[in-house]
Enzyme design. Structure first.
Site, short mmCIF file in Angstrom:
data_model
loop_
_atom_site.label_atom_id
_atom_site.label_comp_id
_atom_site.label_asym_id
_atom_site.label_seq_id
_atom_site.Cartn_x
_atom_site.Cartn_y
_atom_site.Cartn_z
N TYR A 144 0.85 -1.18 0.00
CA TYR A 144 0.00 0.00 0.00
C TYR A 144 0.89 1.23 0.00
CZ TYR A 144 -3.57 3.34 1.65
OH TYR A 144 -4.42 4.41 1.77
N ASP A 239 9.33 2.68 -0.24
CA ASP A 239 8.29 3.35 0.54
C ASP A 239 8.56 3.01 2.00
OD1 ASP A 239 6.11 4.11 1.97
OD2 ASP A 239 4.61 3.30 0.58
N LYS A 267 4.43 8.86 8.95
CA LYS A 267 4.34 8.30 10.31
C LYS A 267 5.39 8.85 11.27
CE LYS A 267 1.94 4.35 8.35
NZ LYS A 267 0.55 4.32 8.74
#
Ligand SMILES: Cc1ncc(COP(=O)(O)O)c(C=O)c1O
Length: 429
Positions: A144, A239, A267
């Site tokens: 994702y 990522d 994050k």
């Protein structure tokens, strides 16, 4: 446990917010029941609106690696807020955070701050396309990279849980430029590269995947991917929205010993405030506006509150790199404990773990990619999730999500977690 107030708040939220939530996985669709509304949190614990105290294993889906309401972050944000919350003009703290991030992460010279992991990944592929003058990208099924159109082509996480891998609203025109390979399967990548010679700008990957459970890349796969990219003039994008500043100071690049061409963050880099970022070597970043022609912008990018939270967080991690080892040790302890309880009770399972990321899968096959992850028994997972919740432990409400351990968790908390499983493990049969 009672959830009356959470239930009432959810009912009201559904009147005004689609599905009652602002991000789908929060709605408990995969596990059923009422989402828990949080009142407050400190350290390793959440307190919900009904007054239940829960040991938290999601840490806001990763950012809060040092626990909830970590004092240095809170103080930094309060102090900054008193001086103004946004200017839309440059501030010194943006350079401070950029300098620190660049010093911690291998192989990057410059970094651009955005507001989310989605924005970071979306911008990274635009930059890769601008730099290479090629259009196509390869992504891996089950990885994702946020909800921008180019990635909703068979995403993991929420989209998989809802069984709608191709979201309505994503055009065929966009979809045709995203090619899908299988994780841990270099041949699947080679086949796409061969069939699209000189057309691929970038391969984007979660270097340790966390959106189909926690999945570890085989060494030959990840090294082979790097070699293939170098040979074919394709940019390799790591990522690191989940793994960056979580697995080590230098993230997955450091622990895997592989340099990516572009790295994306989210994050942890925002310390719990909305920050994403993408970074690369000078010659690639030079293509980005205003230095170069690839456009990218944001009213709130580099926001002072977000930067101050990120700076306090990265400073703490940079000064105490032993945190990464200690978190990995706690995660290994949790792994051992959960595994023993499940094995003793005869429950078929797999546990995947890397650093402070871990996931439990109710399947007898090793979980190495999206296909094997999807074979997990969701009925057992639902019982496991709700059993843990009613015993005071908050896990991700989807079998496709990794847990994120935080430094505030004590060994007593982990023992309590293992004990929680013991209390109901026979129900999983
Ligand atoms: C690996 C990865 N990339 C990108 C994203 C998107 O980040 P955000 O939710 O901040 O937009 C996520 C979100 O969980 C993620 O796990």
């Amino acid at each position: 446990m009672q959830y009356q107030r959470s239930s009432a708040l959810f009912n009201e939220a559904q009147e005004y917010i689609p599905g009652g939530v602002n991000s789908p996985v929060r709605a408990f669709k995969a596990v059923g029941g009422t989402p828990i509304f949080v009142k407050e949190a400190k350290g390793a614990y959440l307190t919900d609106e009904d007054g239940n105290k829960l040991i938290d294993y999601i840490a806001s889906w990763g950012p809060l690696i040092l626990g909830h309401a970590y004092e240095p972050v809170i103080e930094a944000v309060i102090e900054k807020a008193k001086k103004g919350t946004s200017f839309g003009m440059p501030t010194e703290i943006e350079t401070e955070l950029a300098k620190l991030a660049v010093s911690m992460v291998p192989n990057i010279d410059k970094i651009r701050f955005v507001n989310s992991g989605t924005e970071a990944c979306m911008s990274a592929i635009r930059l890769a396309r601008g730099y290479t003058s090629k259009d196509k990208i390869i992504k891996f099924a089950g990885c994702y990279h946020g909800h921008s159109d180019s990635f909703l082509i068979q995403a993991g996480s929420g989209a998989v849980t809802f069984g709608s891998p191709n979201s309505p609203g994503v055009t065929q025109g966009t979809a045709k430029d995203t090619l899908l390979a299988s994780y841990n399967n270099l041949e699947s990548v080679q086949a796409l590269v061969d069939a699209n010679k000189n057309e691929i700008a970038a391969i984007i990957i979660e270097p340790i995947a966390g959106n189909m459970g926690c999945i570890i890349p085989e060494e030959a796969f990840i090294k082979g991917l790097k070699e293939l990219c170098t040979k074919e003039g394709i940019l390799l994008i790591f990522d690191e929205v989940m793994t960056g500043f979580r697995l080590a100071r230098g993230g997955a690049q450091e622990v895997l010993g592989i340099n990516a061409d572009i790295v994306t963050f989210g994050k942890v880099i925002g310390g719990g405030l909305p920050v994403g970022a993408f970074a690369a070597r000078k010659e690639i970043m030079a293509k980005l506006a205003p230095e170069g022609p690839v456009y990218q912008a944001g009213t709130l990018s580099g926001n002072p509150l977000a930067m101050s939270a990120g700076l306090a967080m990265l400073t703490a991690l940079n000064n105490n790199p032993e945190i990464f080892r200690s978190l990995a040790d706690k995660t290994a302890y949790l792994h051992k404990g959960l595994s023993k309880v499940l094995t003793d009770a005869g429950i078929i399972h797999q546990i995947n773990r890397f650093g402070s990321m871990i996931s439990v899968h109710f399947t007898d096959e090793p979980v190495v990619d999206f296909e094997s992850s999807a074979k997990g028994n969701n009925e057992t997972f639902k019982k496991y999730f709700h059993g843990m919740l009613s015993n005071g432990v908050y896990l991700p409400p989807s079998a496709f999500e990794s847990y994120f351990l935080n430094d505030a968790l004590s060994y007593e908390d982990i023992d309590a977690t293992i004990k929680a499983l013991e209390n109901f493990v026979t129900d999983l049969k």
